[in-house]
Design a protein around this motif. Structure first.
Motif, PDB file in Angstrom:
ATOM      1  N   GLY A  51       6.142  12.068 -10.982  1.00 30.37           N
ATOM      2  CA  GLY A  51       5.715  10.836 -10.333  1.00 30.37           C
ATOM      3  C   GLY A  51       5.696  10.963  -8.827  1.00 30.37           C
ATOM      4  O   GLY A  51       6.666  11.443  -8.227  1.00 30.37           O
ATOM      5  N   SER A  52       4.593  10.531  -8.204  1.00 35.87           N
ATOM      6  CA  SER A  52       4.440  10.716  -6.761  1.00 35.87           C
ATOM      7  C   SER A  52       4.264   9.397  -6.022  1.00 35.87           C
ATOM      8  O   SER A  52       3.587   9.337  -4.997  1.00 35.87           O
ATOM      9  CB  SER A  52       3.241  11.631  -6.469  1.00 35.87           C
ATOM     10  N   GLY A  53       4.882   8.319  -6.552  1.00 36.36           N
ATOM     11  CA  GLY A  53       4.941   7.095  -5.771  1.00 36.36           C
ATOM     12  C   GLY A  53       5.968   7.268  -4.662  1.00 36.36           C
ATOM     13  O   GLY A  53       6.436   8.372  -4.382  1.00 36.36           O
ATOM     14  N   GLN A  54       6.348   6.169  -4.015  1.00 35.47           N
ATOM     15  CA  GLN A  54       7.298   6.263  -2.908  1.00 35.47           C
ATOM     16  C   GLN A  54       8.584   6.968  -3.319  1.00 35.47           C
ATOM     17  O   GLN A  54       9.050   7.890  -2.654  1.00 35.47           O
ATOM     18  CB  GLN A  54       7.615   4.871  -2.370  1.00 35.47           C
ATOM     19  N   SER A  55       9.169   6.531  -4.443  1.00 30.84           N
ATOM     20  CA  SER A  55      10.446   7.120  -4.867  1.00 30.84           C
ATOM     21  C   SER A  55      10.287   8.592  -5.213  1.00 30.84           C
ATOM     22  O   SER A  55      11.088   9.438  -4.794  1.00 30.84           O
ATOM     23  CB  SER A  55      11.020   6.347  -6.056  1.00 30.84           C
ATOM     24  N   GLY A  56       9.265   8.927  -5.983  1.00 25.57           N
ATOM     25  CA  GLY A  56       9.073  10.307  -6.409  1.00 25.57           C
ATOM     26  C   GLY A  56       8.888  11.255  -5.240  1.00 25.57           C
ATOM     27  O   GLY A  56       9.506  12.329  -5.186  1.00 25.57           O
ATOM     28  N   CYS A  57       8.037  10.860  -4.291  1.00 26.03           N
ATOM     29  CA  CYS A  57       7.793  11.724  -3.131  1.00 26.03           C
ATOM     30  C   CYS A  57       9.047  11.865  -2.280  1.00 26.03           C
ATOM     31  O   CYS A  57       9.365  12.956  -1.797  1.00 26.03           O
ATOM     32  CB  CYS A  57       6.648  11.158  -2.294  1.00 26.03           C
ATOM     33  N   GLN A  58       9.769  10.767  -2.074  1.00 30.57           N
ATOM     34  CA  GLN A  58      10.967  10.835  -1.240  1.00 30.57           C
ATOM     35  C   GLN A  58      12.073  11.644  -1.909  1.00 30.57           C
ATOM     36  O   GLN A  58      12.805  12.389  -1.249  1.00 30.57           O
ATOM     37  CB  GLN A  58      11.444   9.424  -0.913  1.00 30.57           C
ATOM     38  N   ILE A  59      12.208  11.510  -3.222  1.00 29.40           N
ATOM     39  CA  ILE A  59      13.227  12.280  -3.935  1.00 29.40           C
ATOM     40  C   ILE A  59      12.857  13.766  -3.950  1.00 29.40           C
ATOM     41  O   ILE A  59      13.721  14.635  -3.756  1.00 29.40           O
ATOM     42  CB  ILE A  59      13.411  11.742  -5.365  1.00 29.40           C
ATOM     43  N   GLU A 101      11.176  15.302  -1.687  1.00 33.09           N
ATOM     44  CA  GLU A 101      11.499  15.771  -0.336  1.00 33.09           C
ATOM     45  C   GLU A 101      12.990  15.976  -0.154  1.00 33.09           C
ATOM     46  O   GLU A 101      13.421  16.921   0.513  1.00 33.09           O
ATOM     47  CB  GLU A 101      10.996  14.763   0.701  1.00 33.09           C
ATOM     48  N   ASP A 102      13.783  15.098  -0.736  1.00 28.02           N
ATOM     49  CA  ASP A 102      15.233  15.200  -0.596  1.00 28.02           C
ATOM     50  C   ASP A 102      15.730  16.530  -1.159  1.00 28.02           C
ATOM     51  O   ASP A 102      16.552  17.218  -0.546  1.00 28.02           O
ATOM     52  CB  ASP A 102      15.903  14.023  -1.315  1.00 28.02           C
ATOM     53  N   PHE A 103      15.230  16.894  -2.334  1.00 32.29           N
ATOM     54  CA  PHE A 103      15.577  18.199  -2.907  1.00 32.29           C
ATOM     55  C   PHE A 103      15.058  19.330  -2.022  1.00 32.29           C
ATOM     56  O   PHE A 103      15.766  20.301  -1.741  1.00 32.29           O
ATOM     57  CB  PHE A 103      14.966  18.336  -4.304  1.00 32.29           C
ATOM     58  N   HIS A 104      13.816  19.207  -1.607  1.00 37.35           N
ATOM     59  CA  HIS A 104      13.159  20.261  -0.822  1.00 37.35           C
ATOM     60  C   HIS A 104      13.906  20.516   0.488  1.00 37.35           C
ATOM     61  O   HIS A 104      14.174  21.671   0.853  1.00 37.35           O
ATOM     62  CB  HIS A 104      11.713  19.844  -0.545  1.00 37.35           C
ATOM     63  N   LEU A 105      14.272  19.441   1.182  1.00 30.12           N
ATOM     64  CA  LEU A 105      14.964  19.579   2.458  1.00 30.12           C
ATOM     65  C   LEU A 105      16.384  20.101   2.285  1.00 30.12           C
ATOM     66  O   LEU A 105      16.985  20.613   3.234  1.00 30.12           O
ATOM     67  CB  LEU A 105      14.986  18.232   3.190  1.00 30.12           C
ATOM     68  N   ALA A 106      16.912  19.983   1.066  1.00 31.96           N
ATOM     69  CA  ALA A 106      18.239  20.525   0.768  1.00 31.96           C
ATOM     70  C   ALA A 106      18.167  21.989   0.337  1.00 31.96           C
ATOM     71  O   ALA A 106      19.188  22.586  -0.017  1.00 31.96           O
ATOM     72  CB  ALA A 106      18.906  19.688  -0.328  1.00 31.96           C
ATOM     73  N   GLY A 107      16.969  22.547   0.344  1.00 29.77           N
ATOM     74  CA  GLY A 107      16.809  23.952   0.012  1.00 29.77           C
ATOM     75  C   GLY A 107      16.594  24.244  -1.457  1.00 29.77           C
ATOM     76  O   GLY A 107      16.617  25.411  -1.859  1.00 29.77           O
ATOM     77  N   ARG A 108      16.356  23.213  -2.250  1.00 27.37           N
ATOM     78  CA  ARG A 108      16.101  23.423  -3.681  1.00 27.37           C
ATOM     79  C   ARG A 108      14.615  23.657  -3.912  1.00 27.37           C
ATOM     80  O   ARG A 108      13.757  23.104  -3.209  1.00 27.37           O
ATOM     81  CB  ARG A 108      16.565  22.209  -4.483  1.00 27.37           C
ATOM     82  N   HIS A 109      14.299  24.479  -4.908  1.00 27.39           N
ATOM     83  CA  HIS A 109      12.893  24.698  -5.261  1.00 27.39           C
ATOM     84  C   HIS A 109      12.438  23.555  -6.168  1.00 27.39           C
ATOM     85  O   HIS A 109      13.055  23.284  -7.200  1.00 27.39           O
ATOM     86  CB  HIS A 109      12.710  26.030  -5.973  1.00 27.39           C
ATOM     87  N   VAL A 110      11.360  22.899  -5.774  1.00 31.33           N
ATOM     88  CA  VAL A 110      10.931  21.671  -6.435  1.00 31.33           C
ATOM     89  C   VAL A 110       9.519  21.814  -6.985  1.00 31.33           C
ATOM     90  O   VAL A 110       8.618  22.329  -6.312  1.00 31.33           O
ATOM     91  CB  VAL A 110      10.957  20.479  -5.440  1.00 31.33           C
ATOM     92  N   HIS A 111       9.345  21.323  -8.211  1.00 29.07           N
ATOM     93  CA  HIS A 111       8.029  21.097  -8.793  1.00 29.07           C
ATOM     94  C   HIS A 111       7.798  19.590  -8.789  1.00 29.07           C
ATOM     95  O   HIS A 111       8.683  18.817  -9.170  1.00 29.07           O
ATOM     96  CB  HIS A 111       7.958  21.611 -10.236  1.00 29.07           C
TER      97      HIS A 111
END
Length: 398
Positions: free
Chosen positions: A154-162, A164-174
């Motif tokens: 899901g890429s609504g507000q919550s999905g995109c922000q979450i 990003e939260d993983f991504h900025l923490a150094g996790r690999h995200v799909h």
């Protein structure tokens, strides 16, 4: 609503299933912050008065704002009281059955919002059992998940922000990208929200919106107040290593299959942002406003054509966050005031049943409804309806 009733000295009580501000306290992630600027926080009699009107309050600040508002007039709230049924009695009163007993009232305001049951698709049942799955309302921070890769649906507000939260923490995200639109944070020298407010978009009644009531079911544009407010550009994140996929289709034998619509979804989201810029350009030109020119957006990454799939085990996916919204549930209201989909029939919150009102629904009346920016106006309108109903009752008695 209680603020207005209190100041009019109209006898009432507020029943709260959990505690005031529950969803802000317990259903938002740790890095959560407002998407709209602080100056739009305008609860009745209690506008934002902090040092950063153009900033974006974080989770703890939002809770503090609500607590200060409550303390300013001390509403008659009973916390920990869940309403189980609302029905009408033969004498015209409304009966409210709760976990702490039964009440009756001449009028009732249903202020429970429109997001009641976390939506998790049945395809989740096909995911291997060892992979942790949660809804976005349960997400707090990346540490909730063991080491490994993450899939956000899901890429609504919550999905995109979450994501990003993983991504900025150094996790690999799909990230599975759907049809949600996006918007620029700033354009031609100002926050886009400021431009839209000046153009009256937050004051437009739902009946004048091009999509009419259908707009109530549309996803909000994704953007963020994080880092002082900025765009969310999924193409940039893809260049940095986030893997984007189209809309989720199915999960078969531990393999997630995605549609061949990623290019279309990204292009449509970008076009939505550019369309808003076009409207702003027109407003600037029509009103002779002096504003700096700004170059238009140029995509920095383009996906390869074709659908995609993820072997969840081979890709070491250890967690899935479902960010596909909520479902409304008003089945506890035993009154003939709903449409075929179980959604309240109303005009500006006034239902077909005299004395029953709704407050806080998305697009109840305007885009600002259901937000800190428009709730004061909506509740003040309902106050006038409540007073008229009370006067009618008094005149009938006399």
């Amino acid at each position: 609503m209680s603020y207005h009733l209190t100041h009019k000295e109209i006898d009432h009580v507020v029943l709260e299933r959990n505690q005031i501000g529950h969803s802000w306290r317990n259903q938002r992630w740790d890095s959560f912050c407002l998407v709209t600027p602080n100056w739009q926080c305008n609860l009745p009699g209690f506008p934002y008065a902090g040092p950063e009107p153009k900033g974006f309050m974080k989770k703890a600040d939002i809770v503090a704002y609500l607590e200060a508002f409550v303390a300013s007039f001390q509403p008659p709230v009973f916390e920990g009281v869940a309403v189980k049924q609302l029905r009408k009695l033969s004498d015209g009163l409304f009966e409210i059955q709760s976990t702490h007993g039964t009440l009756t009232a001449k009028q009732v305001v249903v202020a429970v919002g429109g997001y009641h049951k976390p939506r998790i698709p049945r395809v989740s049942e096909k995911v291997p059992a060892h992979i942790r799955q949660i809804h976005s309302s349960e997400y707090r921070n990346p540490a909730q998940f063991s080491e490994g890769n993450i899939l956000v649906i899901g890429s609504g507000q919550s999905g995109c922000q979450i994501a990003e939260d993983f991504h900025l923490a150094g996790r690999h995200v799909h990230l599975s990208v759907g049809s949600a639109p996006r918007v620029a944070r700033r354009y031609r020298g100002r926050d886009v929200v400021e431009w839209l407010a000046d153009m009256g978009h937050y004051d437009m009644p739902v009946e004048l919106h091009p999509q009419k009531e259908a707009v109530r079911a549309k996803a909000n544009h994704y953007v963020t107040g994080r880092d002082g407010g900025r765009d969310i550009d999924l193409r940039v994140r893809a260049k940095e290593g986030m893997q984007l996929h189209g809309r989720l289709i199915n999960c078969v034998d531990g393999v997630m299959h995605f549609a061949d619509d990623l290019t279309k979804n990204l292009d449509n989201a970008d076009q939505s942002s550019e369309n808003i810029k076009n409207i702003i350009d027109g407003f600037i030109a029509e009103n002779g406003i002096s504003a700096p020119n700004e170059a238009r957006y140029v995509p920095v990454w383009t996906p390869e054509d074709g659908g995609s799939c993820i072997d969840l085990i081979a890709e070491n996916i250890t967690g899935i966050v479902w960010s596909v919204g909520f479902e409304s549930s008003f089945d506890w209201i035993d009154l003939p005031i709903f449409n075929g989909k179980g959604y309240p029939n109303h005009y500006r919150g006034v239902s077909r049943e005299p004395g029953v009102y709704f407050l806080g629904l998305p697009w109840l009346h305007t885009w600002g409804s259901g937000r800190f920016s428009g709730i004061a106006r909506d509740s003040e309108f309902l106050l006038a309806q409540i007073e008229q109903q009370l006067q009618a009752v008094l005149e009938g008695v006399n």
